[in-house]
Scaffold this active site. Sequence first.
Site, PDB file in Angstrom:
ATOM      1  NE  ARG A 178      24.091  49.660  84.340  1.00  0.00           N
ATOM      2  CZ  ARG A 178      22.975  50.122  84.725  1.00  0.00           C
ATOM      3  NH1 ARG A 178      22.760  50.942  85.848  1.00  0.00           N
ATOM      4  NH2 ARG A 178      22.395  49.580  84.021  1.00  0.00           N
ATOM      5  CE  LYS A 230      47.368  51.738  94.225  1.00  0.00           C
ATOM      6  NZ  LYS A 230      47.213  53.373  94.075  1.00  0.00           N
ATOM      7  CG  ASP A 247      43.217  59.034  97.021  1.00  0.00           C
ATOM      8  OD1 ASP A 247      43.470  58.050  97.741  1.00  0.00           O
ATOM      9  OD2 ASP A 247      43.471  59.304  95.760  1.00  0.00           O
ATOM     10  CE1 TYR A 253      48.626  56.142  90.942  1.00  0.00           C
ATOM     11  CE2 TYR A 253      46.669  57.031  89.583  1.00  0.00           C
ATOM     12  CZ  TYR A 253      46.846  56.443  90.521  1.00  0.00           C
ATOM     13  OH  TYR A 253      47.495  54.868  89.360  1.00  0.00           O
TER      14      TYR A 253
HETATM   15  C1  LIG Z   1      46.259  54.135  92.866  1.00  0.00           C
HETATM   16  C2  LIG Z   1      45.645  55.121  93.137  1.00  0.00           C
HETATM   17  C3  LIG Z   1      44.484  55.791  92.635  1.00  0.00           C
HETATM   18  C4  LIG Z   1      44.047  55.267  91.678  1.00  0.00           C
HETATM   19  O1  LIG Z   1      43.932  53.775  92.051  1.00  0.00           O
HETATM   20  P1  LIG Z   1      43.395  52.387  90.908  1.00  0.00           P
HETATM   21  O2  LIG Z   1      42.945  51.801  91.412  1.00  0.00           O
HETATM   22  O3  LIG Z   1      44.844  52.366  89.982  1.00  0.00           O
HETATM   23  O4  LIG Z   1      42.536  53.076  89.788  1.00  0.00           O
HETATM   24  C5  LIG Z   1      44.063  57.268  93.294  1.00  0.00           C
HETATM   25  N1  LIG Z   1      45.366  57.831  94.735  1.00  0.00           N
HETATM   26  C6  LIG Z   1      45.925  56.941  94.875  1.00  0.00           C
HETATM   27  C7  LIG Z   1      46.717  58.033  96.148  1.00  0.00           C
HETATM   28  C8  LIG Z   1      46.433  55.471  94.464  1.00  0.00           C
HETATM   29  O5  LIG Z   1      47.498  55.475  95.240  1.00  0.00           O
END
Ligand SMILES: *Cc1c(COP(=O)(O)O)cnc(C)c1O
Length: 396
Positions: free
Chosen positions: A61, A211, A186, A114
């Site tokens: 962890r 992604k 982000d 998001y």
């Molecule tokens: C998918 C996504 C998230 C969340 O990520 P997860 O891996 O699904 O928890 C956050 N920000 C953006 C821009 C995303 O496309």
Amino acid sequence: MSMDFTDKGINTKVTHAGENPDTIHGSVGVPIYQTSTFKFQDADHGARLFGGEEKGYIYTRIGNPTTNTFEEAVALLEHGYGGIATASGMAAVASVYMTYLGNGIHMVGTDAVYGSSRMIIENDFSRFGVESTFVDTADLEKVRQAMQPNTKLLYIETPANPTIKLTDISACAEIAHSHGALLVVDNTFMSPILQNPLELGADVVLHSITKYINGHTDVVGGVIITKTAEEFDKIKSMVNGLGGIMDPHQSWLVLRGMRTLSLRVQRGEENARTLAAYLETHPKIEWVRYPGLASHPQHELATRQMKGFGSMISFEVKGGIANGKTVLNNLKIPQLAVSLGGYESLIQHPASMTHANIPEADRKAAGITDGLIRFAVGTEDVEDLQADLAQALALI
Ligand SMILES: *Cc1c(COP(=O)(O)O)cnc(C)c1O
């Protein structure tokens, strides 16, 4: 010793970054250290590791060699001090929020972030006294007006999802810093290949690895990269305490996926440029939004702060979602599914899917119209994708 790739090109970095922890057998592939804990050489060694006098692994962890290889590699790609891998993108978002927000502290965020990144603030962190204002951060005047004396975080997503509106990262860094706040970006939609927010003044960058970085639609994960050691230590300590870490096998998979990141991103972008231009001239299309089109209202900003335009396109079919559904239901190659950034094309309807949990009024205010279709362009042959769009649009 691993080589220092700091001054190398992005393709070399993607291919080689991160130290291979195998010093015994010389394996070229990074081993999976599938262990929860690590043996100390003797009692004093254990004490030195816990006291921070010596570097080494203690407990997974807190740190793991496979995960660490991935974290080092991503930090290099984002020009950051260090990376912290998390179980999901939302674990990364929530850990950053937990590090900096609290009772009586205010944050400003992009309205079309998001969905869950906004919902956990308004529905959950609000229960602990966190205050927030979500605005269209493409409009810097609105950002300035939203800042308050107790604002500690400016949290932006650019391009925003799914409106494909851009936010000026350098300008937001200036606004945040002049108010004593941090700028968090982000960067999921661009990946470290096409945009590097830390270079533009941001303090913290995060990604849903699910992604582009993993890119194979088979793992959920996240990562946080900081500019400084100070912010790294704060967030690392919070992730360790909350426990939403990435496990060694997950780290190995995302590292494997990441080695082809630049190839996938380049191909997806080439395809998206062609398809956006095709859709824009199609008589059955109402509008198309893609940063690479001269018609995008912030095309100039895109050219300035991004190293490419990405592979996310939003568009609306004439006749709104009634006709949009005909297209969604009749495409043969792009699959009807949420998510993005994988090798394959995916298409979805945000108002009824990814953004359905946002109250309708807020959704409309953020520019997410009922007819908006979000197209995550993959690495297929562009001729096949275009022909597929043509046949589906012909059915309207
Ligand atoms: C998918 C996504 C998230 C969340 O990520 P997860 O891996 O699904 O928890 C956050 N920000 C953006 C821009 C995303 O496309």
